[in-house]
Design a protein around this motif. Structure first.
Motif, PDB file in Angstrom:
ATOM      1  N   UNK A  39      34.129 115.442  76.722  1.00 34.47           N
ATOM      2  CA  UNK A  39      33.616 115.090  78.050  1.00 34.47           C
ATOM      3  C   UNK A  39      32.087 115.037  78.025  1.00 34.47           C
ATOM      4  N   UNK A  40      31.475 115.945  77.265  1.00 38.47           N
ATOM      5  CA  UNK A  40      30.004 115.924  77.144  1.00 38.47           C
ATOM      6  C   UNK A  40      29.532 114.630  76.496  1.00 38.47           C
ATOM      7  N   UNK A  41      30.266 114.202  75.452  1.00 39.94           N
ATOM      8  CA  UNK A  41      29.866 112.981  74.734  1.00 39.94           C
ATOM      9  C   UNK A  41      30.005 111.751  75.622  1.00 39.94           C
ATOM     10  N   UNK A  42      31.006 111.771  76.504  1.00 43.36           N
ATOM     11  CA  UNK A  42      31.169 110.665  77.463  1.00 43.36           C
ATOM     12  C   UNK A  42      29.992 110.681  78.431  1.00 43.36           C
ATOM     13  N   UNK A  43      29.700 111.880  78.897  1.00 37.72           N
ATOM     14  CA  UNK A  43      28.594 112.057  79.836  1.00 37.72           C
ATOM     15  C   UNK A  43      27.272 111.579  79.221  1.00 37.72           C
ATOM     16  N   UNK A  44      27.128 111.825  77.928  1.00 37.65           N
ATOM     17  CA  UNK A  44      25.885 111.459  77.234  1.00 37.65           C
ATOM     18  C   UNK A  44      25.898 109.991  76.782  1.00 37.65           C
ATOM     19  N   UNK A  45      26.942 109.256  77.149  1.00 37.84           N
ATOM     20  CA  UNK A  45      27.055 107.823  76.817  1.00 37.84           C
ATOM     21  C   UNK A  45      27.036 107.546  75.326  1.00 37.84           C
ATOM     22  N   UNK A  46      27.717 108.394  74.601  1.00 40.98           N
ATOM     23  CA  UNK A  46      27.816 108.149  73.164  1.00 40.98           C
ATOM     24  C   UNK A  46      29.213 107.692  72.777  1.00 40.98           C
ATOM     25  N   UNK A  47      30.197 108.206  73.496  1.00 43.50           N
ATOM     26  CA  UNK A  47      31.592 107.970  73.114  1.00 43.50           C
ATOM     27  C   UNK A  47      32.359 107.394  74.306  1.00 43.50           C
ATOM     28  N   UNK A  48      33.300 106.488  73.989  1.00 46.84           N
ATOM     29  CA  UNK A  48      34.145 105.897  75.031  1.00 46.84           C
ATOM     30  C   UNK A  48      35.557 106.467  74.903  1.00 46.84           C
ATOM     31  N   UNK A  49      36.110 106.872  76.022  1.00 48.22           N
ATOM     32  CA  UNK A  49      37.521 107.276  76.114  1.00 48.22           C
ATOM     33  C   UNK A  49      38.017 108.192  74.997  1.00 48.22           C
ATOM     34  N   UNK A  50      37.460 109.372  74.830  1.00 44.31           N
ATOM     35  CA  UNK A  50      37.983 110.256  73.775  1.00 44.31           C
ATOM     36  C   UNK A  50      39.391 110.751  74.102  1.00 44.31           C
ATOM     37  N   UNK A  51      40.175 110.989  73.076  1.00 42.92           N
ATOM     38  CA  UNK A  51      41.525 111.537  73.279  1.00 42.92           C
ATOM     39  C   UNK A  51      41.961 112.304  72.031  1.00 42.92           C
ATOM     40  N   UNK A  52      42.966 113.150  72.245  1.00 39.99           N
ATOM     41  CA  UNK A  52      43.457 113.987  71.143  1.00 39.99           C
ATOM     42  C   UNK A  52      44.465 113.213  70.303  1.00 39.99           C
ATOM     43  N   UNK A  53      44.401 113.397  69.005  1.00 43.89           N
ATOM     44  CA  UNK A  53      45.470 112.860  68.151  1.00 43.89           C
ATOM     45  C   UNK A  53      46.042 113.998  67.316  1.00 43.89           C
ATOM     46  N   UNK A  54      47.347 113.940  67.157  1.00 42.94           N
ATOM     47  CA  UNK A  54      47.997 114.953  66.326  1.00 42.94           C
ATOM     48  C   UNK A  54      47.822 114.578  64.864  1.00 42.94           C
ATOM     49  N   UNK A  55      47.493 115.534  64.063  1.00 43.85           N
ATOM     50  CA  UNK A  55      47.305 115.243  62.635  1.00 43.85           C
ATOM     51  C   UNK A  55      48.229 116.133  61.810  1.00 43.85           C
TER      52      UNK A  55
END
Ligand code: SF4
Lengths: 551, 109
Positions: B54-70
């Motif tokens: 959420x911070x990275x979205x706020x800082x305009x670095x990342x678009x739509x982050x989400x979790x992936x299972x690995x």
């Protein structure tokens, strides 16, 4: 070719400036992604699996050499040296950087191009027969009408927020090369008994998860009534189209729910209510546009070229190419040259910047500066004198553009699929490559004859699999790609929707299954029947038996 | 209803500047390559990943982050879902067009 007037030029420039400001505000944080997404989509910019993708409109698939050179320049300067020509007669760049996109759009504007109407719930870039204006079987060039529709739809406030995207295709020929019945609205110009030209109108077709062929809603519409009639269709759609459910929002669902008769009755009622006074200015505009599409100055040539006949005799490869790739032109002594973007084992529809530049140069030298993009992901040089065919073929060969496979088994439509597309459930391109290698031996594919194989990487059907003689749909089950086969589809004037033949296939078994289908056809065909004719005669059973017995 | 999150997770997103696929690594740094991802095994760690996303979205670095299972397959860390596998690897087809070897598929998945 159409040239922008002052209004068009100003409008496109303003959009570029506007988007530049929007990108700046997105990068510095004044706009959130939620706010920015609809704005970028209105300018053809998607975010795909690995990068942004910019979809550039090629209205009705017509380009000149300067425009093609600009596309090559953009590929080299802002992308990775290639572009992908799509089933919507557009070009997609797969790797642009966000801050560069306004510059790309500015370059496009210099050659009267843009990325408007390539996304969103609007009337999309109108597609047309890629032989429009030159085909021997044409009543009239449909492109002036396509251009009129572009102008009418691109700024119409009623059509900017439709229930869903809306696609119109147009042809003026008896053979349907634009798959008009698979569109939200399909239009065909034809002549009546008095020699007048008017439209036959189809509405409510589409691919996607619910494939439907558009029923005819009007057998005859005077040309000057086109826009009011389209407006009536759009109003009925706007009024009743399902905005509550994305999967039911296309006009085909409405036409199906109301029934073609009731839908037509409602359109006619709406049409009767529309005032006609705006028709006059439209006719003046149509006249202005049509002047740009006036036939070029063709040389007065004999229908047959004696030197060509000699070369055909002497060069078997050249003769094979002419047979498959050169089509009948309306002007004597000319041919329509179809350039295959389907090298054996290649990526359907992709062209390198070198190839784009080569095509631009060849169009200038041999095709009166005109190029077309076909919905089958090939290129067309529409105006080639027969006496130049040999020289052109040689030059195309130097750029790996002389594959003689138009309409054959290796001339496969494939969408980008899971190699690029964020919506995909499976890959399309490697499947196309594998099938093309398997069936692509020149003698073998000529022996197989006319064959349309079409592959989509998800249910959205951008690869037109429903209209494939052999259609392939990529899906995912338990983390593995698998592929469903349909048979008997067609997008031509005898359009049909392909039928699923049974359980799907793994990527490993798919090409074997396709080969079995082809071999089965070869075994049962009669008197030079094409695959589609044979399928329509015998139905799916012999193919099912063969495929599921062996796989 | 929120989806139940099970198994080891990484947080991924696309870079705002070029759309490139990145994973949240350590100390708020986003890097290409799943091998660089910071893995979360507990609800607490997952919540931390999401907060940094959420911070990275706020800082305009990342678009739509989400979790992936690995998961670990044959000794290698891979995303569990096929789509994510493709997204992490990049296109499986050769893109070196101007070399004229158009179309020779790179190694299969
Ligand atoms: S059919 Fe699906 S996978 Fe293919 S381009 Fe369209 S949305 Fe993407």
């Amino acid at each position: 070719m159409y040239r922008y007037d002052e209004f068009d030029a100003t409008f496109v420039r303003q959009r570029v400036d506007q988007f530049r400001g929007q990108v700046e505000r997105r990068v510095n944080g004044e706009l959130s992604e939620e706010e920015f997404r609809p704005l970028r989509l209105m300018n053809g910019l998607y975010l795909q699996l690995h990068a942004y993708m910019l979809r550039v409109a090629v209205p009705y698939g017509t380009l000149n050499s300067a425009q093609m050179r600009k596309l090559a320049f953009i590929a080299d300067t802002y992308d990775r040296g290639y572009g992908h020509f799509t089933t919507r007669q557009n070009i997609q760049y797969n790797w642009p950087r966000l801050p560069d996109v306004p510059d790309i759009l500015e370059h496009l504007a210099e050659v009267e191009m843009h990325a408007i109407q390539t996304s969103g719930n609007c009337i999309r870039n109108v597609t047309a027969d890629h032989w429009a204006g030159v085909a021997a079987d044409e009543a009239e060039d449909p492109r002036p009408h396509a251009e009129l529709m572009r102008q009418w739809s691109s700024l119409h406030p009623e059509f900017s927020f439709l229930p869903r995207k809306f696609k119109i295709a147009v042809t003026g020929a008896s053979a349907d090369r634009a798959a008009i019945r698979y569109h939200d609205i399909g239009l065909r110009l034809k002549k009546n008994g008095q020699g007048e030209v008017g439209f036959e109108v189809f509405a409510g077709g589409g691919m996607g998860r619910t494939p439907m062929l558009a029923p005819r809603v009007r057998d005859w519409l005077a040309k000057e009534d086109l826009l009011p009639y389209l407006e009536a269709i759009m109003r009925v759609y706007n009024l009743h189209g399902r905005r509550d459910n994305k999967y039911k929002a296309r006009i085909k669902i409405l036409v199906h729910a109301l029934g073609a008769e009731e839908f037509t009755a409602q359109v006619e009622r709406e049409y009767a209510r529309i005032d006609a006074p705006h028709i006059e200015p439209e006719q003046q505009e149509l006249k202005r546009i049509a002047a740009y599409f006036a036939p070029p100055d063709y040389d007065a040539l004999p229908g047959d070229d004696p030197a060509l006949a000699l070369r055909l005799e002497k060069h078997e490869d050249f003769a094979g190419w002419v047979e498959r790739n050169v089509s009948a032109h309306r002007a004597p002594g000319y041919g329509i040259v179809n350039i295959s973007l389907k090298p054996i084992g290649g990526i359907p529809g992709d062209a390198s910047s070198d190839q784009m530049r080569a095509v631009a140069d060849l169009a200038e030298t041999f095709s009166l500066d005109e190029i077309r993009i076909s919905h089958e992901q090939n290129l067309v040089l529409p105006n080639v004198a027969k006496r130049d065919l040999f020289a052109l073929w040689q030059s195309l060969g130097e750029h790996s553009l002389a594959d003689a496979n138009i309409g054959l088994a290796s001339d496969i439509i494939a969408c980008p699929g899971l190699d690029y597309c964020g919506l995909a459930t499976a890959r399309s391109i490697p499947i196309a490559q594998d099938i093309s290698r398997r069936l692509g031996d020149p003698a073998r594919q000529r022996e197989i004859g006319d064959m349309k194989i079409k592959i989509s990487g998800c249910i959205n059907a951008c690869g037109h699999h429903h209209a494939g003689h052999i259609g392939i749909l990529g899906l995912e089950k338990r983390g593995e790609e698998y592929y469903q086969i349909t048979l008997g589809g067609s997008g031509d004037e005898r359009a049909s929707v392909g039928e699923i033949i049974g359980p799907g296939f793994s990527a490993e078994n798919l090409t074997d299954a396709v080969e079995t289908i082809v071999d089965t056809y070869m075994g049962l065909r009669e008197n030079g029947e094409t695959f589609l004719e044979a399928y329509r005669r015998v139905g799916p059973d012999p193919f099912k038996e063969a495929v599921y017995a062996t796989h | 209803m929120a989806k139940k999150i099970t198994g080891t997770q990484a947080l991924t997103g696309n870079r705002l500047s070029d759309g490139g696929v990145v994973f949240l690594a350590s100390n708020g740094v986003w890097r290409a390559g799943l091998e660089n991802a910071r893995l979360a095994h507990s609800d607490e760690d997952i919540a931390d990943l999401e907060a940094e996303g959420a911070d990275a979205v706020e800082a305009n670095r990342i678009v739509d982050p989400y979790l992936v299972r690995v998961e670990v397959r044959q000794g290698r860390l891979v995303p569990a879902a096929f789509r994510e596998h493709m997204r992490t690897r990049g296109p499986s087809v050769n893109l070196d067009f101007n070399s004229r070897t158009n179309g020779q598929a790179a190694s299969a998945a």
